[in-house]
Design an enzyme around this catalytic site. Structure first.
Site, PDB file in Angstrom:
ATOM      1  N   MET A  48       1.819  -7.381   9.123  1.00  0.00           N
ATOM      2  CA  MET A  48       1.222  -6.390   8.165  1.00  0.00           C
ATOM      3  C   MET A  48       1.138  -6.998   6.453  1.00  0.00           C
ATOM      4  O   MET A  48       1.346  -6.205   5.697  1.00  0.00           O
ATOM      5  CB  MET A  48       2.048  -5.069   8.106  1.00  0.00           C
ATOM      6  CG  MET A  48       2.065  -4.377   9.468  1.00  0.00           C
ATOM      7  SD  MET A  48       3.378  -3.062   9.453  1.00  0.00           S
ATOM      8  CE  MET A  48       4.997  -3.804   9.024  1.00  0.00           C
ATOM      9  N   ASP A  52      -2.423   5.835  16.990  1.00  0.00           N
ATOM     10  CA  ASP A  52      -2.448   4.649  15.682  1.00  0.00           C
ATOM     11  C   ASP A  52      -3.769   4.211  15.679  1.00  0.00           C
ATOM     12  O   ASP A  52      -4.628   3.954  16.793  1.00  0.00           O
ATOM     13  CB  ASP A  52      -1.396   3.966  15.754  1.00  0.00           C
ATOM     14  CG  ASP A  52      -0.197   4.332  15.227  1.00  0.00           C
ATOM     15  OD1 ASP A  52      -0.145   5.669  14.632  1.00  0.00           O
ATOM     16  OD2 ASP A  52       0.986   3.693  15.095  1.00  0.00           O
ATOM     17  N   LYS A  58      -2.993   4.592  10.012  1.00  0.00           N
ATOM     18  CA  LYS A  58      -2.523   4.203   8.983  1.00  0.00           C
ATOM     19  C   LYS A  58      -3.276   2.802   8.465  1.00  0.00           C
ATOM     20  O   LYS A  58      -3.427   2.109   9.446  1.00  0.00           O
ATOM     21  CB  LYS A  58      -1.093   4.043   8.687  1.00  0.00           C
ATOM     22  CG  LYS A  58      -0.387   5.567   8.929  1.00  0.00           C
ATOM     23  CD  LYS A  58       1.187   5.077   8.667  1.00  0.00           C
ATOM     24  CE  LYS A  58       1.923   6.151   9.229  1.00  0.00           C
ATOM     25  NZ  LYS A  58       3.521   5.955   8.913  1.00  0.00           N
TER      26      LYS A  58
END
Length: 243
Positions: free
Chosen positions: A170, A34, A56
């Site tokens: 996030m 990631d 991402k």
């Protein structure tokens, strides 16, 4: 027999990678990693290890999650030791459960290697304890990012009225929505909060403010960033030990 290791990379400081995670990274035939995993971890991999990036970020998904699931499965058909390297902990908003279920349904062996979650380590690196005697006895980790196709939020804003610490992961791109909702459902506009950017790395930045002012005060701070809301933020003045 192939095995997939769903592995937590920790919050950023490479020294917070667990001994077990480091060992399995060194043994991996393929690592699917990631964006938030410290890239220096990949330097531990053996020379012929295949490396695949599936990072991402908000609005920019390199590879959709369903394709990542299939990619991990296909890797397990070809390799003996597959490492799925994920920032933080695989089961704390890391979608590790989805990947594990996908493998379970296809009779692929897997193992979870927990990582140190940013929900506790990043505040600690900013001198903010998520619990503290006489201040709060609990903390809650909340997603700051919900799927765009959800018509009704699953976040129970009205339940955040006690004095527990709230850690939003996030969520920096939604900080205005988060602070507005907290004030709407009863939090004082002067309630303490902080934004911590690139926590536990040499580039860490910390902004301490109030619910009313944090949006303006943290404008332009780089991501990834987490939001901490609670009286414990005031302890940073005494507990700040780095950056």
């Amino acid at each position: 027999m192939a095995k997939v290791y769903l592995t937590g990379a920790g919050p950023g400081d490479i020294e917070l990678l667990t001994v077990k995670a480091a060992r399995i990274v060194k043994e991996a035939d393929i690592i699917i990693y990631d964006r938030l995993a410290n890239p220096k971890i990949l330097d531990m991999a053996k020379e012929n290890c295949e490396l695949i990036y599936v990072g991402k970020q908000n609005g920019k998904h390199s590879v959709p999650q369903n394709e990542i699931n299939e990619m991990i499965y296909q890797a397990a058909l070809k390799h003996e030791t597959v490492v799925r390297l994920k920032g933080g902990d695989p089961f704390v908003f890391g979608r590790g459960g989805e990947e594990a279920i996908y493998l379970y349904q296809r009779d692929i062996k897997f193992e979870i290697i927990p990582g140190i979650t940013s929900a506790i380590s990043v505040p600690a690196y900013a001198g903010i304890p998520v619990t503290h005697r006489g201040v709060t006895t609990s903390f809650r980790v909340v997603t700051g990012h919900e799927s765009a196709d959800k018509k009704i939020s699953q976040i129970e804003w009205q339940s955040f009225l006690n004095n527990e610490t709230l850690v939003f992961l996030m969520g920096f791109h939604n900080i205005e929505l988060i602070t507005t909702n907290l004030m709407k459902y009863g939090k004082s506009k002067d309630y303490p909060c902080a934004v911590i950017s690139k926590g536990s790395t040499p580039d860490q930045k910390v902004v301490v403010s109030t619910l009313e002012n944090i949006v303006e005060d943290s404008k332009g701070i780089p991501t990834p960033a987490i939001i901490v809301v609670g009286e414990v933020v005031k302890l940073r003045e005494q507990l700040k030990w780095t950056y």
